[in-house]
Motif scaffolding. Sequence first.
Motif, short mmCIF file in Angstrom:
data_model
loop_
_atom_site.label_atom_id
_atom_site.label_comp_id
_atom_site.label_asym_id
_atom_site.label_seq_id
_atom_site.Cartn_x
_atom_site.Cartn_y
_atom_site.Cartn_z
N GLN A 8 55.29 -1.61 38.14
CA GLN A 8 55.78 -2.05 36.84
C GLN A 8 54.88 -3.18 36.37
O GLN A 8 54.75 -4.20 37.04
N ASN A 12 60.80 -7.73 32.68
CA ASN A 12 62.01 -7.05 32.23
C ASN A 12 62.32 -7.30 30.75
O ASN A 12 62.77 -6.40 30.05
N GLN A 15 60.02 -5.20 28.76
CA GLN A 15 60.37 -3.80 28.99
C GLN A 15 61.57 -3.41 28.12
O GLN A 15 61.58 -2.33 27.52
#
Length: 163
Positions: A8, A12, A15
Amino acid sequence: MPPGVRPQVLNNAFQEAANQARQKLPELTSNQKAVHLYRHSLKTLASWAVDREIFIEEAIKLRARFDASRGCSPAKAANLISSGLDELFEYTHPDPYVVAYMPGGTLYMRNPPPPLSVCFPDGNYPADAPKVTFNPDMTICKEETGKSAVGSVLVDFTKKNME
């Protein structure tokens, strides 16, 4: 990192913002996924092979690999597509070739058309005025293609594409 797990690269918070801006793509069949994988593999190959002769030789080998598994069972096709995506991720070029008018290209948004409201502030549009909306990559917005830049659009300059 275990095989088959892609790292990744976004935190977050980013994202989540990307997921909100990203448009829902239509569900693809296994044949469409294989075609998508093949085309993406050719584009990745074009980034690595500078000489056209080398590109053609490698493209023939790549096509032979796809033709060898044509007509297999759906379970095997899903497994082959998954392993193909992993291999494609492994061979992704760090600085891929970009078409000039796409994000990251030299012509990207250089001469965007002005909005009709600027050209005709009174709202009296001529009959021959274009009635299309353009995406940031200067393609025409169409719902059926999944590229409809109505509202906010996420342009990812690290991957050099529009989502």
